[in-house]
Motif scaffolding. Structure first.
Motif, PDB file in Angstrom:
ATOM      1  N   ARG A   1       7.985  -5.464  35.334  1.00 58.40           N
ATOM      2  CA  ARG A   1       8.527  -6.737  35.821  1.00 58.40           C
ATOM      3  C   ARG A   1       9.909  -6.463  36.424  1.00 58.40           C
ATOM      4  O   ARG A   1      10.546  -5.471  36.072  1.00 58.40           O
TER       5      ARG A   1
ATOM      6  N   PHE B   1      -1.390  -8.092  40.648  1.00 60.77           N
ATOM      7  CA  PHE B   1       0.001  -8.263  40.194  1.00 60.77           C
ATOM      8  C   PHE B   1       0.655  -6.952  39.771  1.00 60.77           C
ATOM      9  O   PHE B   1       1.858  -6.896  39.582  1.00 60.77           O
ATOM     10  N   CYS B   2      -0.133  -5.891  39.594  1.00 63.29           N
ATOM     11  CA  CYS B   2       0.336  -4.765  38.782  1.00 63.29           C
ATOM     12  C   CYS B   2       0.763  -3.550  39.597  1.00 63.29           C
ATOM     13  O   CYS B   2       0.062  -3.085  40.499  1.00 63.29           O
TER      14      CYS B   2
ATOM     15  N   GLN C   1      -3.585   3.388  30.078  1.00 66.34           N
ATOM     16  CA  GLN C   1      -3.379   2.091  30.743  1.00 66.34           C
ATOM     17  C   GLN C   1      -4.660   1.272  30.649  1.00 66.34           C
ATOM     18  O   GLN C   1      -4.616   0.073  30.380  1.00 66.34           O
ATOM     19  N   ILE C   2      -5.796   1.938  30.914  1.00 66.38           N
ATOM     20  CA  ILE C   2      -7.097   1.296  30.702  1.00 66.38           C
ATOM     21  C   ILE C   2      -7.828   2.248  29.751  1.00 66.38           C
ATOM     22  O   ILE C   2      -8.642   3.070  30.170  1.00 66.38           O
TER      23      ILE C   2
ATOM     24  N   THR D   1      -4.523   0.238  26.130  1.00 72.06           N
ATOM     25  CA  THR D   1      -4.918  -1.144  26.281  1.00 72.06           C
ATOM     26  C   THR D   1      -6.327  -1.195  26.852  1.00 72.06           C
ATOM     27  O   THR D   1      -6.630  -0.447  27.787  1.00 72.06           O
TER      28      THR D   1
ATOM     29  N   PRO E   1      -6.360  -7.925  27.063  1.00 72.67           N
ATOM     30  CA  PRO E   1      -5.588  -8.797  27.966  1.00 72.67           C
ATOM     31  C   PRO E   1      -6.492  -9.675  28.829  1.00 72.67           C
ATOM     32  O   PRO E   1      -7.394  -9.182  29.497  1.00 72.67           O
TER      33      PRO E   1
ATOM     34  N   GLN F   1      -4.995 -12.350  30.829  1.00 72.92           N
ATOM     35  CA  GLN F   1      -4.074 -12.669  31.945  1.00 72.92           C
ATOM     36  C   GLN F   1      -4.102 -14.139  32.351  1.00 72.92           C
ATOM     37  O   GLN F   1      -3.063 -14.737  32.557  1.00 72.92           O
TER      38      GLN F   1
ATOM     39  N   ASP G   1      -2.714 -10.376  26.506  1.00 71.55           N
ATOM     40  CA  ASP G   1      -1.570 -10.558  27.411  1.00 71.55           C
ATOM     41  C   ASP G   1      -1.910 -11.709  28.342  1.00 71.55           C
ATOM     42  O   ASP G   1      -3.059 -11.825  28.798  1.00 71.55           O
ATOM     43  N   VAL G   2      -0.903 -12.540  28.653  1.00 74.26           N
ATOM     44  CA  VAL G   2      -1.103 -13.659  29.587  1.00 74.26           C
ATOM     45  C   VAL G   2       0.034 -13.651  30.601  1.00 74.26           C
ATOM     46  O   VAL G   2       1.197 -13.443  30.238  1.00 74.26           O
TER      47      VAL G   2
ATOM     48  N   PHE H   1       3.982 -13.527  29.770  1.00 72.00           N
ATOM     49  CA  PHE H   1       5.003 -13.176  30.754  1.00 72.00           C
ATOM     50  C   PHE H   1       4.961 -14.159  31.911  1.00 72.00           C
ATOM     51  O   PHE H   1       3.890 -14.647  32.281  1.00 72.00           O
ATOM     52  N   LYS H   2       6.112 -14.379  32.495  1.00 70.75           N
ATOM     53  CA  LYS H   2       6.207 -15.152  33.727  1.00 70.75           C
ATOM     54  C   LYS H   2       5.881 -14.182  34.862  1.00 70.75           C
ATOM     55  O   LYS H   2       6.372 -13.043  34.858  1.00 70.75           O
TER      56      LYS H   2
ATOM     57  N   SER I   1       5.982 -11.933  37.875  1.00 69.95           N
ATOM     58  CA  SER I   1       7.116 -11.327  38.556  1.00 69.95           C
ATOM     59  C   SER I   1       6.560 -10.504  39.723  1.00 69.95           C
ATOM     60  O   SER I   1       5.860  -9.511  39.491  1.00 69.95           O
TER      61      SER I   1
ATOM     62  N   ARG J   1       5.879  -7.797  42.365  1.00 68.75           N
ATOM     63  CA  ARG J   1       6.277  -6.394  42.394  1.00 68.75           C
ATOM     64  C   ARG J   1       5.998  -5.784  43.753  1.00 68.75           C
ATOM     65  O   ARG J   1       4.977  -6.104  44.391  1.00 68.75           O
TER      66      ARG J   1
HETATM   67  N1  SAM Z   1      -2.902  -1.624  32.020  1.00 76.08           N
HETATM   68  C1  SAM Z   1      -2.957  -2.714  31.102  1.00 76.08           C
HETATM   69  C2  SAM Z   1      -3.846  -3.836  31.674  1.00 76.08           C
HETATM   70  O1  SAM Z   1      -4.129  -3.862  32.864  1.00 76.08           O
HETATM   71  O2  SAM Z   1      -4.238  -4.707  30.909  1.00 76.08           O
HETATM   72  C3  SAM Z   1      -1.539  -3.154  30.723  1.00 76.08           C
HETATM   73  C4  SAM Z   1      -0.522  -3.175  31.834  1.00 76.08           C
HETATM   74  S1  SAM Z   1       1.110  -3.742  31.564  1.00 76.08           S
HETATM   75  C5  SAM Z   1       1.929  -2.374  30.909  1.00 76.08           C
HETATM   76  C6  SAM Z   1       1.154  -4.898  30.262  1.00 76.08           C
HETATM   77  C7  SAM Z   1       1.138  -6.315  30.704  1.00 76.08           C
HETATM   78  O3  SAM Z   1       2.223  -6.647  31.555  1.00 76.08           O
HETATM   79  C8  SAM Z   1      -0.082  -6.720  31.519  1.00 76.08           C
HETATM   80  O4  SAM Z   1      -1.224  -6.856  30.737  1.00 76.08           O
HETATM   81  C9  SAM Z   1       0.384  -8.014  32.127  1.00 76.08           C
HETATM   82  O5  SAM Z   1       0.151  -9.120  31.289  1.00 76.08           O
HETATM   83  C10 SAM Z   1       1.884  -7.815  32.275  1.00 76.08           C
HETATM   84  N2  SAM Z   1       2.246  -7.639  33.699  1.00 76.08           N
HETATM   85  C11 SAM Z   1       1.863  -6.655  34.522  1.00 76.08           C
HETATM   86  N3  SAM Z   1       2.349  -6.875  35.762  1.00 76.08           N
HETATM   87  C12 SAM Z   1       3.062  -8.023  35.719  1.00 76.08           C
HETATM   88  C13 SAM Z   1       3.800  -8.783  36.671  1.00 76.08           C
HETATM   89  N4  SAM Z   1       3.891  -8.394  37.933  1.00 76.08           N
HETATM   90  N5  SAM Z   1       4.396  -9.929  36.268  1.00 76.08           N
HETATM   91  C14 SAM Z   1       4.317 -10.335  34.987  1.00 76.08           C
HETATM   92  N6  SAM Z   1       3.636  -9.661  34.035  1.00 76.08           N
HETATM   93  C15 SAM Z   1       3.011  -8.512  34.393  1.00 76.08           C
END
Ligand code: SAM
Length: 509
Positions: free
Chosen positions: A95, A205-206, A243-244, A278, A305, A307, A345-346, A376-377, A379, A381
Motif C-alpha cells: 500500500r 490491485f496488487c 504469496q499464493i 496465503t 482472502p 477481498q 483479507d478485505v 484495508f482501504k 490504495s 499502486r
Molecule cells: N498474495 C496474497 C493474496 O493475493 O491473497 C496476499 C497479498 S498481500 C501481501 C496481503 C493483502 O494486502 C491482500 O490480500 C489484500 O487484501 C491487501 N492488498 C493488496 N494490494 C492492495 C492495495 N493496492 N490496496 C489495499 N490493500 C491491498
C-alpha cells in the motif's frame, strides 16, 4: 538447535569498561577504538549488520535468510543501526503508506551514512519498484536489491565490499528460489519455510507480481528435508509460506499435490503444528480440507482472502471467482469433521465500489462469521491494472466504509471469542510480558491467549482454561491451576481489552 547454529550474541560487543579509568583516558580509548573500527571497516568491508523489516511474513522470513547469508560470510548481527557497518532495510510497497515510510526512514539513516565505511542497502518490494530512483533520492544508499535477485546477494555484497557505490540487483527474470546455507531464525520454536516464491496472479490491485517476479516452486524433497532438519533442531511449529501458497507445484519427480505436501509435513515425527499462508480461493480444494481433517498437526485455521463480497467488484479485481464460488469453498471448510477457524483479507473502496457492493461485503462477514479479518482501504499502486481504472469513491467515503466494516467485524469476533469462555485450549507460548507476569501464546485456531505464566514457558505447549474474551484475544489460566491456585507473581492477573475496558482472568492467582 538451529538457532544455536547461528547463535551469536546480539551485540557481540565486550562488556562496558567498568575499571574506573579517568574520563580523559576513557575518551581517548573510545576515540582509538572508533578509529580502529573505521580503519577495519574501510580496509576489510563490513563486519557487522543490522536489518530492519517491514511488511508480510514473507518479508520477515526473507530477512532471516539474508541474515543467514551475511552470517555465513562472517558478518555479525547487531541490535542497533548505529552499531552496524552494513544497514539493510527490507521494504514493503503493498500500500502507498508502506512505501512512503521507506524514504522517511532512509532519511533517518542519512546521518549515520556519513560515518566512514558505513553502507546502507535497500531490499524488497520498494527496492524492486523504485530501482535506481532510490540512488537519486537517497544517494547515501549503496545497494538496491529486489527479492527475485536475493540469490545474487553474495556477489552483490562483494561488489559493495570492493567499494562500488551503486550496486543493484533488479532483474525479475529468475527461475531460481532463494536457497541459503544458513537462516538466522528469530523464534526458537516456530520456523518459516518458503515453498513458493513470486506470483503469477493478475489481481488488478496488487503490486506483488511486479515486485517479486514469476512464480517458482521449491521441490518437495528440499521442503521436507528443511522441515526434518528444523524438527531435529527443536522447532515444533512449521509455517509454510508463499504469496499464493496453495498454487505450489512440485518440480520434483514425486509431483506431490499441495494437500499431499501438507500431509507429509504434518506426518514428520516431532511436528506439532503446521500453518500455511496465503491461500488463493481459486486453488483452494476439498483435498486441503481432507488433509486438515486427517492430520491433527495441521492447524484448525485457514486464511482465505476474499477481498470483496460483491461478484461485480471481484470481477473488476480479476480475482477469478464469484461470491457464490467463494462461499462454496467456505461451506467445504465448515463441513470438516473438526471446527476450522477462518480468517480473511478485505479491501474496501476498490475503484467503482458502490454502497451496495460494500453492503454485500458486510453481509458476507455475517454469513461466514470469520474469526479474524484484515481490512484495508484500497490504495492504487503503480503498474497495476487498477492504476488505470477510474476511482470515483472519495477518500472520506473509503475511510467511513473501512471503519464501519471493522466495527461490524469486531462485534462478530467478540461474540465468537466469548463463546469459548469456560472451555480449554492448547496454547503455544510465544512470549512473556514481565511487567504483567503474563505468558502470551496462540491456539491452533490462531487466537492470541494471555495467561499468568513464566518466561521459561516460551516455546512450550500449555493447556489453558479460557476465563474471559475480547474481540482480539482470550484470557485464561493454566488448566491444571484453574482450580488449585496459580502461577506468576502473587496477585498477577491476565488481561485483555473488551469494549475499551480491561477484562481480567476470572480468578486472581
Ligand atoms: N498474495 C496474497 C493474496 O493475493 O491473497 C496476499 C497479498 S498481500 C501481501 C496481503 C493483502 O494486502 C491482500 O490480500 C489484500 O487484501 C491487501 N492488498 C493488496 N494490494 C492492495 C492495495 N493496492 N490496496 C489495499 N490493500 C491491498
Amino acid at each position: 538447535m538451529g538457532h544455536e547454529l547461528v547463535q551469536i550474541s546480539p551485540t557481540g560487543l565486550p562488556p562496558a569498561n567498568e575499571s574506573g579509568l579517568g574520563t580523559a583516558l576513557q575518551a581517548l580509548g573510545r576515540a582509538m577504538s572508533a578509529a580502529r573500527a573505521e580503519l577495519s571497516r574501510s580496509s576489510s568491508g563490513p563486519r557487522t549488520f543490522y536489518i530492519e523489516t517491514f511488511g508480510c511474513q514473507m518479508n520477515v522470513h526473507d530477512s532471516e535468510k539474508v541474515a543467514g547469508v551475511l552470517m555465513a560470510r562472517g558478518l555479525r548481527p547487531v541490535e542497533k543501526d548505529e552499531d552496524a557497518d552494513l544497514v539493510l532495510y527490507n521494504t514493503c510497497t503493498i500500500r502507498e503508506k508502506a512505501a512512503q515510510k521507506v524514504f522517511s526512514r532512509l532519511g533517518a539513516f542519512r546521518k549515520a551514512s556519513r560515518q566512514a565505511g558505513k553502507m546502507i542497502g535497500v531490499l524488497g518490494c520498494v527496492a524492486q519498484q523504485e530501482g535506481k530512483r532510490i540512488f537519486a533520492r537517497a544517494p547515501w544508499v549503496s545497494l538496491v536489491c529486489g527479492s527475485a535477485s536475493y540469490t545474487r546477494l553474495p556477489e552483490l555484497l562483494e561488489q559493495v565490499k570492493a567499494g562500488r557505490s551503486r550496486v543493484q540487483g533488479l532483474s525479475l527474470g529468475t527461475s531460481e528460489c532463494f536457497e541459503t546455507e544458513l537462516v538466522r531464525r528469530d523464534k526458537p520454536f516456530s520456523a518459516y519455510v518458503t515453498i513458493i516464491e513470486g506470483c503469477d496472479e493478475p489481481c488488478a490491485f496488487c503490486v506483488v507480481p511486479m515486485t517479486r517476479g514469476r512464480e517458482r516452486s521449491r521441490s518437495s524433497e528440499r521442503i521436507l528435508a528443511d522441515c526434518r532438519r528444523l524438527v531435529e533442531e527443536g522447532y515444533t511449529e512449521i509455517q509454510l509460506l508463499g504469496q499464493i501458497v496453495n498454487h505450489w507445484q512440485d518440480p520434483a519427480p514425486a509431483r506431490r499435490s499441495f494437500a499431499g505436501l501438507l500431509s507429509q509435513v504434518a506426518e514428520i515425527p516431532g511436528v506439532r503444528r503446521v500453518r500455511f499462508a496465503t491461500s488463493h480461493p481459486r486453488y483452494f480444494t476439498p483435498e486441503i480440507v481432507r488433509a486438515i481433517e486427517n492430520h491433527p498437526a495441521l492447524c484448525d485455521q485457514v486464511h482465505l482472502p476474499v477481498q470483496s463480497g460483491s461478484s461485480r467488484v471481484l470481477s473488476r479485481m480479476q480475482r477469478a471467482y464469484t461470491r457464490e464460488e467463494y462461499l462454496e469453498k467456505i461451506n467445504c471448510i465448515r463441513s470438516a469433521r473438526r471446527a476450522i477457524s477462518i480468517s480473511t483479507d478485505v479491501i474496501v473502496g476498490f475503484c467503482g465500489e458502490t454502497r451496495e457492493d460494500f453492503e454485500q461485503t458486510v453481509a458476507l462477514l455475517d454469513q461466514v462469521e470469520y474469526d479474524q479479518v484484515f481490512s484495508f482501504k484500497f490504495s492504487p499502486r503503480p503498474d497495476t491494472a487498477a492504476a488505470g481504472f477510474e476511482d470515483p469513491v472519495p477518500e472520506d467515503e473509503k475511510r467511513r466504509r473501512l471503519a464501519e466494516l471493522q466495527e461490524h467485524q469486531r462485534v462478530i469476533q467478540l461474540r465468537r471469542n466469548q463463546a469459548l469462555v469456560g472451555g480449554e485450549c492448547e496454547v503455544l507460548v510465544e512470549s512473556f510480558q514481565p511487567r504483567l507476569q503474563q505468558a502470551v501464546g496462540r491456539t491452533t485456531s490462531n487466537r492470541v491467549v494471555n495467561f499468568p505464566g513464566r518466561p521459561e514457558w516460551i516455546g512450550r505447549y500449555v493447556q489453558v482454561r479460557v476465563t474471559a474474551a475480547g474481540p482480539n484475544s482470550l484470557v485464561g489460566v493454566r488448566a491444571d491451576q484453574a482450580l488449585s491456585g496459580g502461577v506468576g507473581a502473587p496477585g498477577a492477573i491476565a488481561t485483555c481489552t473488551v469494549d475499551g475496558r480491561k477484562a481480567t482472568a476470572a480468578r486472581r492467582v
